[in-house]
Enzyme design. Structure first.
Site, PDB file in Angstrom:
ATOM      1  N   HIS A  63       4.821  -5.422   2.030  1.00 52.22           N
ATOM      2  CA  HIS A  63       4.423  -5.127   0.952  1.00 52.22           C
ATOM      3  C   HIS A  63       4.031  -3.661   0.583  1.00 52.22           C
ATOM      4  O   HIS A  63       4.185  -3.424  -0.593  1.00 52.22           O
ATOM      5  CB  HIS A  63       3.025  -5.832   0.520  1.00 52.22           C
ATOM      6  CG  HIS A  63       2.374  -5.876  -0.843  1.00 52.22           C
ATOM      7  ND1 HIS A  63       1.147  -5.166  -1.024  1.00 52.22           N
ATOM      8  CD2 HIS A  63       2.743  -6.110  -2.089  1.00 52.22           C
ATOM      9  CE1 HIS A  63       0.794  -5.056  -2.294  1.00 52.22           C
ATOM     10  NE2 HIS A  63       1.608  -5.593  -3.027  1.00 52.22           N
ATOM     11  N   GLU A  66       7.410  -2.204  -0.304  1.00 55.59           N
ATOM     12  CA  GLU A  66       7.841  -2.775  -1.806  1.00 55.59           C
ATOM     13  C   GLU A  66       7.405  -1.681  -2.867  1.00 55.59           C
ATOM     14  O   GLU A  66       8.035  -1.048  -3.598  1.00 55.59           O
ATOM     15  CB  GLU A  66       7.267  -4.157  -1.981  1.00 55.59           C
ATOM     16  CG  GLU A  66       7.592  -4.538  -3.228  1.00 55.59           C
ATOM     17  CD  GLU A  66       6.648  -5.427  -3.787  1.00 55.59           C
ATOM     18  OE1 GLU A  66       5.932  -5.054  -5.038  1.00 55.59           O
ATOM     19  OE2 GLU A  66       6.185  -6.361  -3.363  1.00 55.59           O
ATOM     20  N   HIS A  67       6.196  -1.103  -2.257  1.00 55.70           N
ATOM     21  CA  HIS A  67       5.530  -0.496  -3.632  1.00 55.70           C
ATOM     22  C   HIS A  67       6.315   1.091  -3.394  1.00 55.70           C
ATOM     23  O   HIS A  67       6.518   1.618  -4.453  1.00 55.70           O
ATOM     24  CB  HIS A  67       4.077  -0.139  -3.193  1.00 55.70           C
ATOM     25  CG  HIS A  67       3.168  -1.089  -3.963  1.00 55.70           C
ATOM     26  ND1 HIS A  67       2.388  -0.918  -4.945  1.00 55.70           N
ATOM     27  CD2 HIS A  67       3.344  -2.611  -3.920  1.00 55.70           C
ATOM     28  CE1 HIS A  67       1.676  -2.217  -5.347  1.00 55.70           C
ATOM     29  NE2 HIS A  67       2.305  -3.051  -4.545  1.00 55.70           N
ATOM     30  N   GLU A 143      -5.500  -2.916  -4.820  1.00 58.64           N
ATOM     31  CA  GLU A 143      -4.992  -4.162  -5.095  1.00 58.64           C
ATOM     32  C   GLU A 143      -5.716  -5.443  -4.260  1.00 58.64           C
ATOM     33  O   GLU A 143      -6.188  -6.390  -4.991  1.00 58.64           O
ATOM     34  CB  GLU A 143      -3.543  -4.210  -5.052  1.00 58.64           C
ATOM     35  CG  GLU A 143      -2.964  -5.470  -5.472  1.00 58.64           C
ATOM     36  CD  GLU A 143      -1.257  -5.468  -5.195  1.00 58.64           C
ATOM     37  OE1 GLU A 143      -0.869  -6.651  -5.077  1.00 58.64           O
ATOM     38  OE2 GLU A 143      -0.919  -4.533  -5.286  1.00 58.64           O
TER      39      GLU A 143
END
Length: 438
Positions: A63, A66-67, A143
């Protein structure tokens, strides 16, 4: 309802969608889903890597990577990718799951070459700096804090997932554990990119106003010269047999509404008894998929113990799938009484023959969802992506309606007895801080 609407539409809506497929010499798979209603396309680049591939001790890395894909290359500064897409009227985003990661852009057809050029560039030349890595690490930490740490429902789901799987990597949340996220580095990102982000581990899906003949030269131009690189094998740990039900309660000061949840680990299209998947989709409709379902009628309408019930199943995974039941009790109803009633109704459900009218209704609703997906620019591309990530053939979607129609009541009943096995379940109670444990 969608089922009624689609039953009144002309035949062309029900026609099987066109699916075109080819491979580049470097191993990249390409799927084209023509839909000429508007002069736009959805470009989705999928990678066969997700959170279940995170190295031990580095949960959240897929993840995080991905950022970081939006944080600059040798040719474009950090943030330029998103700015360029926006200036050309497009919308872009990305998502990470346990099995795969996908990046998508919806944009006018004339700008498709630009999107492909930008994607190829960040595959080949990703070069974020340490400042970007630190800032984005703080973004994913925040997040997690907002979406999980301060969300009691998400915390319960996370704890239930950790209990449901004792060995399989699905036990670890996609976003990662906070203490491990805090230790992720730029080197981790670049090593992950080098291992997994190359053509032979990628799949391109383009849906919209385009054909195979139009897309193939573009794919060869922008992606065909990417090197073919070996991908690490997926040596995921195998889940041992499920032998005992588990129960958990979570008390949190932010809880305003009690909730009862049960999750069963069961088969997927790629795991376990693969013949159970289509019946399990219909089971979800019959058991708790609407106001005519068994649990809704029994628990909400007749016994008035709950205000809402939902059941769900998604078989598009490489490892085990999950069948879930979620219930919101009426005020004053204890979760203990609610659970006792639900368990009783599940036993009744497992020994009751299905009415033909109920099975037909469930099939109609399930087929209507697939028909609705064909109408959008990106919905079908997303479904197709998850199907291919799960190992299904590209034409599977085209056969969906006929396969659903072929499922028998007996097969649904067998699937129910197979999936609703309490030994393979975790039950969760969501409570305010002043309530007792189960």
């Amino acid at each position: 309802s969608y089922a009624l609407i689609f039953s009144l539409l002309p035949f062309p809506v029900f026609a099987a969608p066109v699916v075109e497929q080819f491979y580049l010499e470097n191993g990249m798979e390409v799927i084209v889903l023509p839909n000429h209603r508007v002069p736009a396309v959805s470009h989705m680049l999928w990678f066969r890597v997700g959170a279940a591939d995170d190295p031990v001790g580095k949960s959240g890395l897929a993840h995080y990577h991905e950022h970081m894909m939006f944080k600059g290359t040798k040719n474009y500064k950090s943030g330029a990718y998103a700015d360029i897409i926006a200036r050309h009227g497009g919308k872009q985003n990305a998502f990470t799951g346990h099995d795969a990661t996908s990046y998508f852009v919806n944009i006018a057809k004339e700008h498709l070459p630009l999107v492909m050029q930008l994607e190829a560039d960040r595959l080949r030349e990703l070069t974020p700096n340490n400042d970007d890595a630190e800032k984005e690490r703080q973004v994913i930490i925040e997040e997690r804090r907002e979406r999980t740490e301060n969300n009691p429902g998400a915390l319960l789901d996370e704890q239930m997932g950790a209990l449901l799987y004792r060995h399989h990597p699905y036990r670890i949340p996609v976003i990662g554990w906070m203490h491990e996220m805090e230790g992720l580095t730029l080197k981790d990102v670049l090593d992950f990119h080098k291992s997994y982000y190359h053509a032979s581990n990628a799949m391109l899906i383009v849906s919209g106003d385009i054909t195979k003949d139009e897309l193939k030269p573009l794919a060869e131009k922008y992606y065909g010269n990417l090197p073919k690189t070996p991908t690490p094998s997926r040596n995921w740990l195998i889940e041992p047999p499920q032998r005992a039900p588990r129960h958990i309660s979570l008390k949190h000061p932010n809880v305003k509404q009690h909730e009862w949840v049960r999750i069963y680990a069961t088969s997927s299209f790629n795991h376990g008894d693969k013949k159970k998947e289509l019946p399990l989709y219909l089971l979800a409709q019959l058991l708790g998929g609407g106001k005519t379902s068994h649990l809704y009628q029994a628990i909400v309408v007749e016994k008035k113990l709950a205000s809402a019930i939902d059941t769900s199943y998604n078989g598009f995974s490489i490892g085990p799938a999950e069948f879930s039941i979620r219930v919101i009790p009426e005020p004053g109803v204890t979760l203990e009484d609610l659970e006792r009633a639900i368990d009783q109704e599940i036993k009744i459900f497992l020994t009751t023959d299905f009415q033909d009218s109920d099975v037909i209704r469930a099939k109609t609703l399930l087929k209507a969802e697939s028909i609705y997906a064909r109408d959008g620019l990106s919905a079908m591309a997303r479904i197709m992506g998850w199907m291919r990530m799960a190992g299904l053939e590209a034409d599977y979607f085209s056969k969906w309606d006929s396969m659903i129609d072929a499922v028998t009541s007996a097969e649904i009943g067998d699937a129910a007895k197979y999936a609703l096995d309490e030994k393979a379940s975790v039950t969760g109670w969501l409570l305010p801080v002043d309530e007792a444990k189960p």
